[in-house]
Design a protein around this motif. Sequence first.
Motif, PDB file in Angstrom:
ATOM      1  N   LYS A  24       8.629  -7.480  -5.746  1.00 17.58           N
ATOM      2  CA  LYS A  24       9.423  -6.256  -5.863  1.00 17.58           C
ATOM      3  C   LYS A  24      10.299  -5.991  -4.633  1.00 17.58           C
ATOM      4  O   LYS A  24      11.457  -5.580  -4.794  1.00 17.58           O
ATOM      5  CB  LYS A  24       8.505  -5.061  -6.139  1.00 17.58           C
ATOM      6  CG  LYS A  24       8.012  -4.997  -7.570  1.00 17.58           C
ATOM      7  CD  LYS A  24       7.483  -3.617  -7.944  1.00 17.58           C
ATOM      8  CE  LYS A  24       6.202  -3.306  -7.221  1.00 17.58           C
ATOM      9  NZ  LYS A  24       5.612  -2.021  -7.690  1.00 17.58           N
ATOM     10  N   PRO A  25       9.822  -6.224  -3.400  1.00 18.66           N
ATOM     11  CA  PRO A  25      10.710  -6.000  -2.251  1.00 18.66           C
ATOM     12  C   PRO A  25      11.970  -6.881  -2.295  1.00 18.66           C
ATOM     13  O   PRO A  25      13.057  -6.441  -1.913  1.00 18.66           O
ATOM     14  CB  PRO A  25       9.822  -6.334  -1.044  1.00 18.66           C
ATOM     15  CG  PRO A  25       8.422  -6.107  -1.531  1.00 18.66           C
ATOM     16  CD  PRO A  25       8.442  -6.555  -2.960  1.00 18.66           C
ATOM     17  N   THR A  26      11.800  -8.116  -2.746  1.00 18.59           N
ATOM     18  CA  THR A  26      12.952  -9.023  -2.824  1.00 18.59           C
ATOM     19  C   THR A  26      13.935  -8.553  -3.883  1.00 18.59           C
ATOM     20  O   THR A  26      15.161  -8.525  -3.664  1.00 18.59           O
ATOM     21  CB  THR A  26      12.483 -10.445  -3.147  1.00 18.59           C
ATOM     22  OG1 THR A  26      11.544 -10.869  -2.157  1.00 18.59           O
ATOM     23  CG2 THR A  26      13.650 -11.416  -3.173  1.00 18.59           C
ATOM     24  N   ALA A  27      13.415  -8.180  -5.059  1.00 17.45           N
ATOM     25  CA  ALA A  27      14.290  -7.660  -6.117  1.00 17.45           C
ATOM     26  C   ALA A  27      14.976  -6.378  -5.662  1.00 17.45           C
ATOM     27  O   ALA A  27      16.154  -6.145  -5.963  1.00 17.45           O
ATOM     28  CB  ALA A  27      13.479  -7.412  -7.389  1.00 17.45           C
ATOM     29  N   HIS A  28      14.235  -5.543  -4.907  1.00 15.92           N
ATOM     30  CA  HIS A  28      14.814  -4.286  -4.425  1.00 15.92           C
ATOM     31  C   HIS A  28      15.962  -4.546  -3.457  1.00 15.92           C
ATOM     32  O   HIS A  28      16.984  -3.845  -3.488  1.00 15.92           O
ATOM     33  CB  HIS A  28      13.733  -3.438  -3.746  1.00 15.92           C
ATOM     34  CG  HIS A  28      14.219  -2.084  -3.343  1.00 15.92           C
ATOM     35  ND1 HIS A  28      14.699  -1.808  -2.078  1.00 15.92           N
ATOM     36  CD2 HIS A  28      14.321  -0.927  -4.055  1.00 15.92           C
ATOM     37  CE1 HIS A  28      15.065  -0.546  -2.010  1.00 15.92           C
ATOM     38  NE2 HIS A  28      14.843   0.015  -3.195  1.00 15.92           N
TER      39      HIS A  28
END
Length: 258
Positions: A48-52
């Motif tokens: 999720k941090p990467t997608a964010h």
Amino acid sequence: MIDSSPETARGEDRLVGSDRVLVVLRVLAEHPEGIGLEEMAKAVGSPKPTAHRALAALRRAGFASQDGRGRYVLGDDFLRLAFAHHEARPDHVRIRPALVRLAARFGETAHYAVLDGREVVYRAKVDPPSGAVRLTSTVGGRNPAHNTGVGKLLLAWALPDDAAVTAWVDQAPLERRTPRTKVSAGELAEELAAVRERGYAVDDQENEEGVTCLAVPAFLTSSTRPSGAVSVSALAYRTPLPSLVEAVPEIHAILREP
């Protein structure tokens, strides 16, 4: 990393990051109703941090935004760019992918034509795959509107009733290309009325013996008035006209494909 700075990121990392941002952009385009962060992370196979971070980069560029529910959607700036680019492209360029699909599907020639006075002008043409007999029509070539499928389709819009058809026919005699060509005002008015009712036009060996054609409208610049007409032109012995008529829903579906 997606947002690594040039000073610290290796070239291959920047490439991976750029690719990931583009994948996120594509997923956004596939979810016009919006998509949550967790769904996006699953869709692109990233934490999720990467997608964010990818979504944040798109938001900074105006290519993504969040709706009232916190779901991510394509940004207005991206849509403005896409629509401006699409509208600036010539109509024959925009329609060509559909012509390619039609030629491949039917093994016949697909045309895009516009009305110019009493004639049609062919703006684009895609021949069937190699090995098939091909038609002699050319891009930029012309034919009388009254004896072609594309011409009759567009005349049905340009001449909205029998009186308009009669006045148009009275301006100049209609050339009879084959014994099937309709050259009287009454015949043409009846034909154009049928075109308006069913939404497509046919050329049953009226322009050239042995060649049939089915034409449908192409709405490239307006949702209410066709910019031109798309046709599938076929050798009658190979693709009889009734088979093209049966395929009208499929032809419309092919034109709607992105």
